[in-house]
Design a protein around this motif. Structure first.
Motif, PDB file in Angstrom:
ATOM      1  N   PRO A   1       0.819  -1.217   0.000  1.00  0.00           N
ATOM      2  CA  PRO A   1       0.000   0.000   0.000  1.00  0.00           C
ATOM      3  C   PRO A   1       0.850   1.264   0.000  1.00  0.00           C
ATOM      4  CG  PRO A   1      -0.820  -1.562   1.616  1.00  0.00           C
ATOM      5  CD  PRO A   1       0.482  -2.110   1.113  1.00  0.00           C
ATOM      6  N   VAL A   2       0.406   2.252  -0.757  1.00  0.00           N
ATOM      7  CA  VAL A   2       1.123   3.518  -0.831  1.00  0.00           C
ATOM      8  C   VAL A   2       0.101   4.633  -1.027  1.00  0.00           C
ATOM      9  CG1 VAL A   2       1.469   3.394  -3.331  1.00  0.00           C
ATOM     10  CG2 VAL A   2       3.045   4.733  -1.948  1.00  0.00           C
ATOM     11  N   SER A   3       0.405   5.789  -0.500  1.00  0.00           N
ATOM     12  CA  SER A   3      -0.450   6.949  -0.691  1.00  0.00           C
ATOM     13  C   SER A   3      -0.456   7.346  -2.164  1.00  0.00           C
ATOM     14  CB  SER A   3       0.063   8.106   0.160  1.00  0.00           C
ATOM     15  OG  SER A   3      -0.553   9.320  -0.213  1.00  0.00           O
TER      16      SER A   3
ATOM     17  N   ARG B   1      -6.026   7.290  -1.116  1.00  0.00           N
ATOM     18  CA  ARG B   1      -6.115   8.748  -1.201  1.00  0.00           C
ATOM     19  C   ARG B   1      -5.706   9.391   0.112  1.00  0.00           C
ATOM     20  NH1 ARG B   1     -11.954   9.655  -3.869  1.00  0.00           N
ATOM     21  NH2 ARG B   1     -11.225  11.797  -4.104  1.00  0.00           N
ATOM     22  N   GLU B   2      -5.960   8.716   1.218  1.00  0.00           N
ATOM     23  CA  GLU B   2      -5.447   9.146   2.513  1.00  0.00           C
ATOM     24  C   GLU B   2      -5.161   7.892   3.319  1.00  0.00           C
ATOM     25  OE1 GLU B   2      -7.032   8.799   5.579  1.00  0.00           O
ATOM     26  OE2 GLU B   2      -8.847   7.862   4.841  1.00  0.00           O
ATOM     27  N   ASP B   3      -4.204   7.971   4.222  1.00  0.00           N
ATOM     28  CA  ASP B   3      -3.759   6.771   4.905  1.00  0.00           C
ATOM     29  C   ASP B   3      -3.715   6.963   6.420  1.00  0.00           C
ATOM     30  OD1 ASP B   3      -1.706   8.572   4.905  1.00  0.00           O
ATOM     31  OD2 ASP B   3      -0.307   7.319   3.774  1.00  0.00           O
ATOM     32  N   ILE B   4      -4.684   7.722   6.934  1.00  0.00           N
ATOM     33  CA  ILE B   4      -4.775   7.938   8.363  1.00  0.00           C
ATOM     34  C   ILE B   4      -5.916   7.126   8.970  1.00  0.00           C
ATOM     35  CG2 ILE B   4      -5.246   9.636  10.171  1.00  0.00           C
ATOM     36  CD1 ILE B   4      -2.483   9.862   9.035  1.00  0.00           C
ATOM     37  N   SER B   5      -7.102   7.200   8.360  1.00  0.00           N
ATOM     38  CA  SER B   5      -8.270   6.532   8.949  1.00  0.00           C
ATOM     39  C   SER B   5      -8.178   5.015   8.841  1.00  0.00           C
ATOM     40  CB  SER B   5      -9.556   7.032   8.288  1.00  0.00           C
ATOM     41  OG  SER B   5      -9.562   6.746   6.904  1.00  0.00           O
ATOM     42  N   ASP B   6      -7.458   4.510   7.831  1.00  0.00           N
ATOM     43  CA  ASP B   6      -7.258   3.062   7.720  1.00  0.00           C
ATOM     44  C   ASP B   6      -6.194   2.675   8.747  1.00  0.00           C
ATOM     45  OD1 ASP B   6      -6.135   0.482   6.813  1.00  0.00           O
ATOM     46  OD2 ASP B   6      -7.455   0.780   5.091  1.00  0.00           O
ATOM     47  N   SER B   7      -6.602   1.929   9.783  1.00  0.00           N
ATOM     48  CA  SER B   7      -5.682   1.660  10.882  1.00  0.00           C
ATOM     49  C   SER B   7      -6.029   0.343  11.557  1.00  0.00           C
ATOM     50  CB  SER B   7      -5.742   2.809  11.900  1.00  0.00           C
ATOM     51  OG  SER B   7      -7.051   2.909  12.450  1.00  0.00           O
TER      52      SER B   7
ATOM     53  N   ILE C   1      -2.270   2.006  14.901  1.00  0.00           N
ATOM     54  CA  ILE C   1      -1.294   2.246  13.845  1.00  0.00           C
ATOM     55  C   ILE C   1      -1.995   2.537  12.521  1.00  0.00           C
ATOM     56  CG2 ILE C   1       0.687   1.288  12.606  1.00  0.00           C
ATOM     57  CD1 ILE C   1       1.141   1.750  15.580  1.00  0.00           C
ATOM     58  N   PRO C   2      -1.756   3.710  11.913  1.00  0.00           N
ATOM     59  CA  PRO C   2      -2.356   4.005  10.603  1.00  0.00           C
ATOM     60  C   PRO C   2      -1.553   3.375   9.466  1.00  0.00           C
ATOM     61  CG  PRO C   2      -1.105   5.887  11.344  1.00  0.00           C
ATOM     62  CD  PRO C   2      -1.026   4.869  12.446  1.00  0.00           C
ATOM     63  N   LEU C   3      -2.170   3.272   8.336  1.00  0.00           N
ATOM     64  CA  LEU C   3      -1.556   2.641   7.174  1.00  0.00           C
ATOM     65  C   LEU C   3      -0.246   3.319   6.777  1.00  0.00           C
ATOM     66  CD1 LEU C   3      -1.833   0.490   4.921  1.00  0.00           C
ATOM     67  CD2 LEU C   3      -3.095   2.196   3.594  1.00  0.00           C
ATOM     68  N   ARG C   4      -0.175   4.642   6.907  1.00  0.00           N
ATOM     69  CA  ARG C   4       1.015   5.371   6.461  1.00  0.00           C
ATOM     70  C   ARG C   4       2.266   4.934   7.221  1.00  0.00           C
ATOM     71  NH1 ARG C   4       0.723  10.443   5.676  1.00  0.00           N
ATOM     72  NH2 ARG C   4       2.880  10.922   6.118  1.00  0.00           N
ATOM     73  N   GLU C   5       2.110   4.451   8.463  1.00  0.00           N
ATOM     74  CA  GLU C   5       3.261   4.017   9.244  1.00  0.00           C
ATOM     75  C   GLU C   5       3.677   2.584   8.923  1.00  0.00           C
ATOM     76  OE1 GLU C   5       5.042   6.020  11.123  1.00  0.00           O
ATOM     77  OE2 GLU C   5       3.680   7.649  10.577  1.00  0.00           O
ATOM     78  N   VAL C   6       2.736   1.778   8.442  1.00  0.00           N
ATOM     79  CA  VAL C   6       3.031   0.367   8.204  1.00  0.00           C
ATOM     80  C   VAL C   6       4.050   0.193   7.085  1.00  0.00           C
ATOM     81  CG1 VAL C   6       2.040  -1.876   7.547  1.00  0.00           C
ATOM     82  CG2 VAL C   6       0.790  -0.366   9.076  1.00  0.00           C
ATOM     83  N   GLY C   7       4.005   1.085   6.098  1.00  0.00           N
ATOM     84  CA  GLY C   7       4.939   0.977   4.987  1.00  0.00           C
ATOM     85  C   GLY C   7       6.394   1.088   5.401  1.00  0.00           C
TER      86      GLY C   7
ATOM     87  N   GLN D   1     -13.851  -5.682  11.177  1.00  0.00           N
ATOM     88  CA  GLN D   1     -13.620  -5.420   9.756  1.00  0.00           C
ATOM     89  C   GLN D   1     -12.144  -5.619   9.441  1.00  0.00           C
ATOM     90  OE1 GLN D   1     -14.089  -1.314   8.539  1.00  0.00           O
ATOM     91  NE2 GLN D   1     -13.417  -0.539  10.516  1.00  0.00           N
ATOM     92  N   TRP D   2     -11.879  -6.020   8.204  1.00  0.00           N
ATOM     93  CA  TRP D   2     -10.498  -6.175   7.764  1.00  0.00           C
ATOM     94  C   TRP D   2     -10.075  -4.890   7.064  1.00  0.00           C
ATOM     95  CZ3 TRP D   2      -8.708  -9.951  10.299  1.00  0.00           C
ATOM     96  CH2 TRP D   2      -9.370 -11.164  10.433  1.00  0.00           C
ATOM     97  N   THR D   3      -9.171  -4.156   7.661  1.00  0.00           N
ATOM     98  CA  THR D   3      -8.612  -2.985   6.996  1.00  0.00           C
ATOM     99  C   THR D   3      -7.333  -3.391   6.274  1.00  0.00           C
ATOM    100  OG1 THR D   3      -7.248  -2.353   8.902  1.00  0.00           O
ATOM    101  CG2 THR D   3      -9.509  -1.497   8.828  1.00  0.00           C
ATOM    102  N   GLN D   4      -6.896  -2.551   5.360  1.00  0.00           N
ATOM    103  CA  GLN D   4      -5.637  -2.836   4.665  1.00  0.00           C
ATOM    104  C   GLN D   4      -4.472  -2.845   5.645  1.00  0.00           C
ATOM    105  OE1 GLN D   4      -5.369  -3.716   1.423  1.00  0.00           O
ATOM    106  NE2 GLN D   4      -3.226  -4.160   1.856  1.00  0.00           N
ATOM    107  N   THR D   5      -4.548  -1.974   6.650  1.00  0.00           N
ATOM    108  CA  THR D   5      -3.496  -1.955   7.670  1.00  0.00           C
ATOM    109  C   THR D   5      -3.440  -3.287   8.412  1.00  0.00           C
ATOM    110  OG1 THR D   5      -4.003   0.385   7.966  1.00  0.00           O
ATOM    111  CG2 THR D   5      -2.553  -0.625   9.582  1.00  0.00           C
ATOM    112  N   THR D   6      -4.615  -3.836   8.741  1.00  0.00           N
ATOM    113  CA  THR D   6      -4.671  -5.127   9.428  1.00  0.00           C
ATOM    114  C   THR D   6      -3.981  -6.205   8.608  1.00  0.00           C
ATOM    115  OG1 THR D   6      -6.771  -4.512  10.463  1.00  0.00           O
ATOM    116  CG2 THR D   6      -6.184  -6.847  10.475  1.00  0.00           C
ATOM    117  N   TRP D   7      -4.313  -6.268   7.318  1.00  0.00           N
ATOM    118  CA  TRP D   7      -3.709  -7.296   6.455  1.00  0.00           C
ATOM    119  C   TRP D   7      -2.198  -7.102   6.364  1.00  0.00           C
ATOM    120  CZ3 TRP D   7      -6.486 -11.223   6.316  1.00  0.00           C
ATOM    121  CH2 TRP D   7      -7.848 -11.216   6.013  1.00  0.00           C
TER     122      TRP D   7
END
Length: 333
Positions: A74-76, A137-143, A173-179, A220-226
């Motif tokens: 995942p990438v912004s 489009r944004e990677d904060i709410s996905d966590s 943890i938001p998606l932007r940090e997982v990368g 729910q399965w978020t992209q961050t979770t996966w």
């Protein structure tokens, strides 16, 4: 990077122009073929070409590079746009290039090349299409919410994860940090991570078993979770899923079992626990019964049959004392 300029004839020939571009940009050949064969469907693209064929060719270069460099993690969208065009806003869905990019992705997604391109018509559809290609489009709410997990970056231990472990703090943890993470693993000698579906169950256990390596899906399965789960499994961790004893909870358990078949087990999702957790005040709906038929994993078949017969869902919070007692036995401080 600029493409070479052409000398256009007074009588512009779209078919020849698009055919030339097919040879120059082979990754875009299918998309350009669609434009040639469906001129009414893509009149707005012909209007873009009419205004400036040279600019369209430059845009096609960016589109081709975008397809070539589609992310595997995942990438912004803004980061991706910066990489491809040196402009973080270039692929914004409101821009001309952004609209062309969505059209290219929609064409790439087509299973049957005879059907029309399903261009996203609203904000949710645009977001879903981009997410299908790991663009956000944004990677904060996905966590995802976690506790007692270590993580590493290229520089070594992640200090925030490490501090949270030492203080038994819960992290979101938001998606932007997982990368940034190269590895994730449990902060315990047992290589097991417990995945709780229900936020209240997670919180109660975090209070009572503060050393437990755990995650909360919030149903729910978020992209961050996966992404976190992928890194855990890649690093040799095993997963224990503790879902509510509902048809939706069983479906989520099956989705996890199917994704990581050799690394996943459910815990206390059995008939004995279900009968204690059953909520007699709530009846299964038609949707619930359809969910019980959604996946096919023999591992949970008996639980499904019992739930069909009883006609009621179960809630893990009703047996929280039993869960805490057993986990405390295995995870003494």
């Amino acid at each position: 990077m600029l493409v070479k300029r052409r000398k256009w004839q007074n009588m512009f020939n779209y078919e020849h122009f698009l055919s030339d571009l097919q040879e120059e940009f082979p990754l875009m050949s299918e998309w350009l073929f669609y434009i040639k064969e469906n001129s009414e469907d893509v009149k707005w693209i012909y209007d873009i070409i009419t205004v400036s064929p040279e600019k369209f060719e430059q845009q096609l270069l960016y589109l081709s590079e975008g397809i070539r460099l589609l992310p595997t993690r995942p990438v912004s969208l803004s980061v991706f746009s910066q990489i491809i065009t040196l402009d973080a806003n270039a692929f914004d869905p409101g821009s001309t290039l952004g609209k062309l990019w969505l059209h290219v992705l929609a064409e790439t997604k087509r299973m049957d090349k005879k059907e029309s391109i399903n261009y996203p018509e609203n904000n949710d559809a645009i977001t879903a299409l981009l997410n299908d290609y790991l663009l956000f489009r944004e990677d904060i709410s996905d966590s995802v919410t976690i506790a007692n997990l270590y993580a590493e970056t290229r520089s070594g231990y992640h200090p925030v994860f490490e501090a949270a472990v030492w203080t038994h703090s819960v992290l979101t943890i938001p998606l932007r940090e997982v990368g940034k993470l190269r590895a994730v693993y449990p902060a315990h000698e047992q290589a097991i991570v417990w995945i709780f579906d229900d936020a209240e169950v997670f919180s109660r256990i975090a209070d009572s078993v503060p050393v437990l390596p755990m995650m909360c899906t919030q149903k729910q399965w978020t992209q961050t979770t996966w992404e976190i789960l992928d890194r855990l499994v890649e690093n040799g961790s095993e997963l224990r899923f503790v879902g509510d004893l509902t048809p939706a909870g069983i479906v989520r358990a099956e989705e996890l079992l199917l994704r990581y078949p050799n690394k996943t087990q459910t815990w206390r999702m059995d008939i004995q626990t279900y009968l204690k957790a059953k909520d007699k005040n709530v009846k299964l709906t038609e949707l619930d019964y359809s969910l019980l038929n959604k996946q096919q994993v023999d591992y949970l078949a008996c639980l499904k049959d019992e739930m069909r017969d009883q006609g009621h869902p179960g809630k893990m919070i009703k047996v929280i004392a039993d869960l805490i007692e057993e986990l405390q036995h295995y995870y003494r401080n």
